[in-house]
Design an enzyme around this catalytic site. Structure first.
Site, short mmCIF file in Angstrom:
data_model
loop_
_atom_site.label_atom_id
_atom_site.label_comp_id
_atom_site.label_asym_id
_atom_site.label_seq_id
_atom_site.Cartn_x
_atom_site.Cartn_y
_atom_site.Cartn_z
N LEU A 242 -56.56 -49.77 100.40
CA LEU A 242 -55.75 -50.79 99.74
C LEU A 242 -54.35 -50.74 100.33
O LEU A 242 -53.46 -50.07 99.81
CB LEU A 242 -55.73 -50.56 98.23
CG LEU A 242 -56.98 -50.98 97.46
CD1 LEU A 242 -56.72 -50.92 95.96
CD2 LEU A 242 -57.42 -52.39 97.85
N HIS A 243 -54.16 -51.45 101.41
CA HIS A 243 -52.90 -51.39 102.14
C HIS A 243 -51.72 -51.88 101.31
O HIS A 243 -50.76 -51.15 101.04
CB HIS A 243 -53.00 -52.22 103.42
CG HIS A 243 -54.13 -51.86 104.31
ND1 HIS A 243 -54.15 -50.71 105.06
CD2 HIS A 243 -55.29 -52.52 104.59
CE1 HIS A 243 -55.26 -50.66 105.77
NE2 HIS A 243 -55.98 -51.76 105.51
N ASP A 244 -51.76 -53.15 100.92
CA ASP A 244 -50.58 -53.79 100.34
C ASP A 244 -50.17 -53.27 98.96
O ASP A 244 -48.97 -53.23 98.67
CB ASP A 244 -50.77 -55.31 100.30
CG ASP A 244 -50.85 -55.90 101.70
OD1 ASP A 244 -50.12 -55.43 102.58
OD2 ASP A 244 -51.66 -56.83 101.92
#
Length: 313
Positions: A242-244
């Protein structure tokens, strides 16, 4: 409780962008002043649409959504439907938005808002290519002194690239824009792949989203189910990173993250490494630090925080 911190979210949703927006809207410590869409994961028409879908999913039709740049400063747009699906939000079945797009141009709204707020009082949360922010800085250089901080997801050092061997997607899409932002003299916090690849949605973590038993929890679980298939094929990892949402996590709980202040330059010329974040992690050059570059996070603490916030919607 102190007044909530004012933030603007600049984004190209994207499943992980959507989850970051939901996390921000669920956090009373943050006041989302508006959302500016940019072309990136999918073209602008879809990112602007997706941002409004997410606001309606959260029950927050009051948050204005603006359309920004349709293409990078100098390059042809590169998109990522191979990761995010045709719509950018493939996975859950969500209704088309009914809230209108704010008619004001997104870049103009950014400039006007930063000029009208007290100096240093607004944080920019950049979740996609940095085109909107660069255009604002180029058109109105005075706003650099008015931005409190830019917190962005982008780049990599130890994890190298995820769209080319050397470049992370957000920076690769518009490296010239990234160069403008990193050279603007604004305090910058970078959440690169080095940190975000450790924020993995395992089966147990996705079960926790679904167990919330809410439309938001179900939609998030279905987004990460879809997102995971690409990362499993590419990296063989146990779940999707989950980058953002790490951007919002850092704002809420910076103690869950660690990094160092270093110099970061953006490569714009080389055919082999265009879009690379040249991060002087070991401080081997005399170039002054211009960013706080995050290298690690407490994944368990981050997912506890994310799940608790999503439960509020």
């Amino acid at each position: 409780m102190p007044d909530p911190a004012k933030i603007i979210i600049d984004t190209d949703p994207g499943q992980d962008d959507a989850i970051a927006i939901l996390m921000a809207l669920a956090s009373p410590e943050l006041e989302v002043m508006g959302i500016t869409a940019v072309a990136g994961n999918v073209p602008l028409e879809l990112t602007a649409r997706n941002a409004r879908i997410v606001c309606e999913l959260a029950g927050r039709r009051d948050v204005p959504v603006f359309a920004g740049a349709r293409q990078p400063l100098r390059r042809r747009l590169v998109t990522a439907e191979h990761v995010h699906g045709r719509t950018g939000l493939d996975g859950p079945v969500l209704p088309d938005p009914t809230m209108p797009l704010d008619p004001r141009p997104g870049v103009g709204w950014l400039i006007d808002t930063l000029r009208s707020e007290p100096r240093g009082s607004v944080t920019i949360c950049a979740l996609g290519p940095l085109t909107n922010l660069a255009l604002a800085l180029l058109k109105a250089p005075d706003i650099a002194a008015r931005i409190g901080r830019i917190v962005l997801m982008g780049g990599a050092y130890f994890e190298v690239g995820n769209i080319t061997p050397a470049a992370e997607f957000n920076i690769h899409v518009d490296p010239e824009a990234a160069q403008v932002v990193f050279r603007a003299g604004v305090p910058v916090t970078v959440l690169p792949l080095d940190a975000t690849h450790k924020a993995l949605v395992t089966g147990a973590r996705n079960d926790a989203f679904r167990a919330l038993g809410t439309p938001v929890g179900t939609a998030v679980a279905e987004m990460t189910d879809f997102f995971e298939r690409f990362d499993l094929e590419k990296y063989g990892s146990d779940g999707a990173p989950l980058h953002d949402p790490c951007v919002i996590g850092w704002l809420l709980r910076p103690d869950l993250f660690s990094g160092r202040s270093i110099n970061v330059e953006i490569e714009t010329l080389s055919d082999l490494t265009r879009g690379m974040t040249v991060a002087d992690w070991w401080r081997v050059t005399p170039r002054p630090a211009n960013a706080f570059f995050v290298g690690d996070l407490d994944a368990a603490g981050f997912f506890d925080l994310l799940t608790e916030r999503l439960a509020r919607l």
